[in-house]
Design a protein around this motif. Structure first.
Motif, PDB file in Angstrom:
ATOM      1  N   VAL A  74       0.839  -1.206   0.000  1.00  0.00           N
ATOM      2  CA  VAL A  74       0.000   0.000   0.000  1.00  0.00           C
ATOM      3  C   VAL A  74       0.871   1.252   0.000  1.00  0.00           C
ATOM      4  O   VAL A  74       0.584   2.220  -0.709  1.00  0.00           O
ATOM      5  N   ALA A  75       1.948   1.232   0.769  1.00  0.00           N
ATOM      6  CA  ALA A  75       2.866   2.378   0.794  1.00  0.00           C
ATOM      7  C   ALA A  75       3.471   2.611  -0.590  1.00  0.00           C
ATOM      8  O   ALA A  75       3.623   3.754  -1.023  1.00  0.00           O
ATOM      9  N   ASP A  76       3.795   1.532  -1.295  1.00  0.00           N
ATOM     10  CA  ASP A  76       4.336   1.665  -2.650  1.00  0.00           C
ATOM     11  C   ASP A  76       3.297   2.248  -3.609  1.00  0.00           C
ATOM     12  O   ASP A  76       3.621   3.049  -4.473  1.00  0.00           O
ATOM     13  N   ALA A  84      -0.105   1.408 -10.982  1.00  0.00           N
ATOM     14  CA  ALA A  84      -1.438   0.840 -10.766  1.00  0.00           C
ATOM     15  C   ALA A  84      -2.453   1.567 -11.637  1.00  0.00           C
ATOM     16  O   ALA A  84      -2.205   2.682 -12.092  1.00  0.00           O
ATOM     17  N   THR A  85      -3.569   0.906 -11.844  1.00  0.00           N
ATOM     18  CA  THR A  85      -4.659   1.569 -12.565  1.00  0.00           C
ATOM     19  C   THR A  85      -5.545   2.324 -11.587  1.00  0.00           C
ATOM     20  O   THR A  85      -5.973   3.433 -11.888  1.00  0.00           O
ATOM     21  N   ILE A  86      -5.799   1.762 -10.419  1.00  0.00           N
ATOM     22  CA  ILE A  86      -6.685   2.396  -9.447  1.00  0.00           C
ATOM     23  C   ILE A  86      -6.162   2.342  -8.013  1.00  0.00           C
ATOM     24  O   ILE A  86      -6.507   3.169  -7.193  1.00  0.00           O
ATOM     25  N   MET A  87      -5.296   1.365  -7.702  1.00  0.00           N
ATOM     26  CA  MET A  87      -4.856   1.175  -6.316  1.00  0.00           C
ATOM     27  C   MET A  87      -4.166   2.404  -5.733  1.00  0.00           C
ATOM     28  O   MET A  87      -4.292   2.665  -4.535  1.00  0.00           O
ATOM     29  N   HIS A  88      -3.474   3.166  -6.528  1.00  0.00           N
ATOM     30  CA  HIS A  88      -2.799   4.354  -5.988  1.00  0.00           C
ATOM     31  C   HIS A  88      -3.821   5.348  -5.442  1.00  0.00           C
ATOM     32  O   HIS A  88      -3.562   6.031  -4.461  1.00  0.00           O
ATOM     33  N   GLN A  89      -4.989   5.424  -6.058  1.00  0.00           N
ATOM     34  CA  GLN A  89      -6.033   6.328  -5.569  1.00  0.00           C
ATOM     35  C   GLN A  89      -6.742   5.734  -4.354  1.00  0.00           C
ATOM     36  O   GLN A  89      -7.008   6.438  -3.384  1.00  0.00           O
ATOM     37  N   ILE A  90      -7.025   4.442  -4.415  1.00  0.00           N
ATOM     38  CA  ILE A  90      -7.703   3.791  -3.295  1.00  0.00           C
ATOM     39  C   ILE A  90      -6.833   3.850  -2.038  1.00  0.00           C
ATOM     40  O   ILE A  90      -7.313   4.156  -0.947  1.00  0.00           O
ATOM     41  N   ALA A  91      -5.547   3.593  -2.178  1.00  0.00           N
ATOM     42  CA  ALA A  91      -4.640   3.580  -1.029  1.00  0.00           C
ATOM     43  C   ALA A  91      -4.574   4.933  -0.336  1.00  0.00           C
ATOM     44  O   ALA A  91      -4.400   4.996   0.885  1.00  0.00           O
ATOM     45  N   LYS A  92      -4.735   5.995  -1.078  1.00  0.00           N
ATOM     46  CA  LYS A  92      -4.693   7.339  -0.487  1.00  0.00           C
ATOM     47  C   LYS A  92      -5.992   7.702   0.212  1.00  0.00           C
ATOM     48  O   LYS A  92      -6.055   8.698   0.918  1.00  0.00           O
TER      49      LYS A  92
END
Length: 114
Positions: A74-76, A84-92
């Motif tokens: 998640v930190a990455d 990522a396609t969406i995980m970077h937004q979800i993780a934030k």
């Protein structure tokens, strides 16, 4: 003798302020007392990672993965080190405390048998 003005202690503004203050104080307490909070937060991951983290197809499973490994991934995503396609937004969208609850929840789930 002139009357002294007292500060206004009632009315719509002070009632709204009191309500907002009560919510700010109570919100963290409500989260800490909800025994299902981790499960409820983790349920938002089910669309991609499957029920209780048991993914199907090409998606990465989360069930049984150590909390430390999930938090590192998640930190990455948050930092952009992992594309990522969406995980970077979800993780934030989660606080660190919420992510810890989610990671601990998935770590405690049994991995699906193949």
């Amino acid at each position: 003798m002139t009357p002294t003005r007292r500060p206004r202690t009632s009315g719509p503004r002070s009632a709204a302020f009191a309500a907002a203050a009560a919510l700010l104080i109570a919100a963290p307490l409500a989260q800490a007392q909800d025994p299902h909070l981790a499960r409820n937060l983790a349920a938002t991951c089910a669309n991609c990672h499957g029920t209780n983290g048991n993914a199907r197809g090409d998606m990465k499973p989360l069930a049984g993965v150590s909390a430390e490994k999930i938090l590192a991934a998640v930190a990455d995503y948050r930092s952009g080190n992992q594309p990522a396609t969406i995980m970077h937004q979800i993780a934030k969208g989660y606080t660190d405390a919420q992510m810890k609850l989610i990671a601990d929840y998935f770590a405690a789930q049994p991995a699906a048998k193949k």
